[in-house]
Design a protein around this motif. Structure first.
Motif, short mmCIF file in Angstrom:
data_model
loop_
_atom_site.label_atom_id
_atom_site.label_comp_id
_atom_site.label_asym_id
_atom_site.label_seq_id
_atom_site.Cartn_x
_atom_site.Cartn_y
_atom_site.Cartn_z
N UNK B 35 7.08 -8.21 -83.88
CA UNK B 35 7.20 -7.80 -85.28
C UNK B 35 7.44 -6.22 -85.08
N UNK B 37 6.28 -2.78 -87.21
CA UNK B 37 5.53 -2.34 -88.22
C UNK B 37 5.99 -0.86 -88.55
N UNK B 39 4.46 2.83 -90.25
CA UNK B 39 3.14 3.52 -90.55
C UNK B 39 3.42 5.04 -90.99
N UNK B 42 -1.31 8.71 -93.59
CA UNK B 42 -2.13 8.38 -94.92
C UNK B 42 -2.12 6.85 -95.56
N UNK B 43 -1.44 6.34 -95.12
CA UNK B 43 -1.06 4.88 -95.72
C UNK B 43 -1.39 3.80 -94.74
N UNK B 44 -1.56 2.56 -95.14
CA UNK B 44 -1.89 1.40 -94.26
C UNK B 44 -0.47 0.98 -93.46
N UNK B 45 -0.52 0.84 -92.05
CA UNK B 45 0.69 0.04 -91.41
C UNK B 45 1.18 -0.96 -92.22
N UNK B 47 4.29 -4.01 -92.59
CA UNK B 47 5.08 -5.05 -91.65
C UNK B 47 6.57 -4.94 -92.28
N UNK B 50 9.80 -9.43 -88.89
CA UNK B 50 9.18 -10.31 -87.84
C UNK B 50 10.22 -11.44 -87.44
N UNK B 88 6.05 6.56 -88.36
CA UNK B 88 5.81 5.87 -87.05
C UNK B 88 6.11 4.38 -87.05
N UNK B 90 6.12 0.82 -85.00
CA UNK B 90 5.53 0.12 -83.96
C UNK B 90 6.09 -1.25 -83.64
N UNK B 102 -4.26 -11.68 -81.91
CA UNK B 102 -4.31 -10.42 -81.83
C UNK B 102 -2.78 -9.84 -81.62
N UNK B 103 -2.39 -8.76 -82.30
CA UNK B 103 -1.26 -8.05 -81.87
C UNK B 103 -1.22 -7.11 -80.67
N UNK B 105 0.58 -3.85 -79.37
CA UNK B 105 1.34 -3.03 -79.88
C UNK B 105 1.92 -2.09 -78.86
N UNK B 107 3.59 1.87 -77.90
CA UNK B 107 2.88 2.97 -77.98
C UNK B 107 3.43 3.74 -79.28
#
Lengths: 111, 115
Positions: B35, B37, B39, B42-45, B47, B50, B88, B90, B102-103, B105, B107
């Protein structure tokens, strides 16, 4: 757009205090994840649940972290005795049967 | 255990130039899911891409990536950077996309696009 809700957005605690944060996953998503994003923006998986049961978790040997996902209530992550090193963004994600959808996170600052 | 490597911590580019963010991974699983992602502050990561299919290009919102199992790579590319791409990024790995795993990630790579 993600519909995962996390509260509070910001949390400030003193060392030794409890810190509790909540997550409401998207409706219909049976799997919930908690991640910690540290000051270097690195993600660390903490725990995940499927239908209230723990699936995977890291070795929380210090036992300061606890989490639960009761039915018909928000999921929660609690730090029993906060330490400065716990300061981070705590992200909740939920998943139907595919990719994970993240909430905006709770930014914890431990003074 | 599984691991994801993003070699660049910071990439600074001029608007209009091509983007390539590197991602390699290590896993014992023969059919991993990869995947990307994004980011924003101040927002949600969110997708971005994939894939689990070897040698198949996947595209979304102008970005593309191809999973190459032979080289364990899933590099993110875009032909022409825009100012709004600054964020950012990822790369992440999962054992399956059944939703329960789980993912892991990398760095992260901070991408800055300058006018």
């Amino acid at each position: 757009n993600s519909k995962v809700i996390q509260t509070p957005r910001y949390l400030v605690k003193g060392q030794g205090q409890k810190a509790k944060m909540r997550c409401i996953p998207e409706k219909g998503h049976p799997v919930v994840f908690w991640y910690q994003q540290n000051k270097n923006n690195e993600f660390k998986f903490l725990i995940n649940f499927q239908n209230q049961e723990v699936l995977q978790q890291i070795d929380m040997t210090e036992k300061r972290f606890s989490a639960e996902c009761p039915s018909n209530s928000p999921c929660s992550l609690e730090i029993q005795s906060s330490e400065a090193g716990d300061s981070a963004l705590y992200l909740c994600a939920s998943s139907p049967t595919g990719e994970q959808y993240f909430g905006p996170g709770t930014r914890l600052t431990v003074l | 255990g599984d691991s994801v490597t993003q070699t660049e911590g910071l990439v600074t580019l001029t608007e209009g130039l091509p983007v390539m963010l590197n991602c390699t991974y290590q896993t014992i699983y023969s059919n991993p899911f990869l995947f990307w992602y994004v980011h924003y502050l101040n927002e949600s990561p969110r997708l971005l891409l994939k894939s689990s299919t070897d040698n198949k290009r996947t595209e979304h919102q102008g970005f593309h990536a191809t999973l190459h199992k032979s080289s364990s790579s899933f590099h993110l590319q875009k032909s022409s950077a825009q100012l709004s791409d600054s964020a950012l990024y990822y790369c992440a790995l999962s054992m399956n996309t059944g939703g329960a795993d789980r993912l892991t990630f990398g760095k992260g790579t901070q991408l800055i696009i300058q006018p």
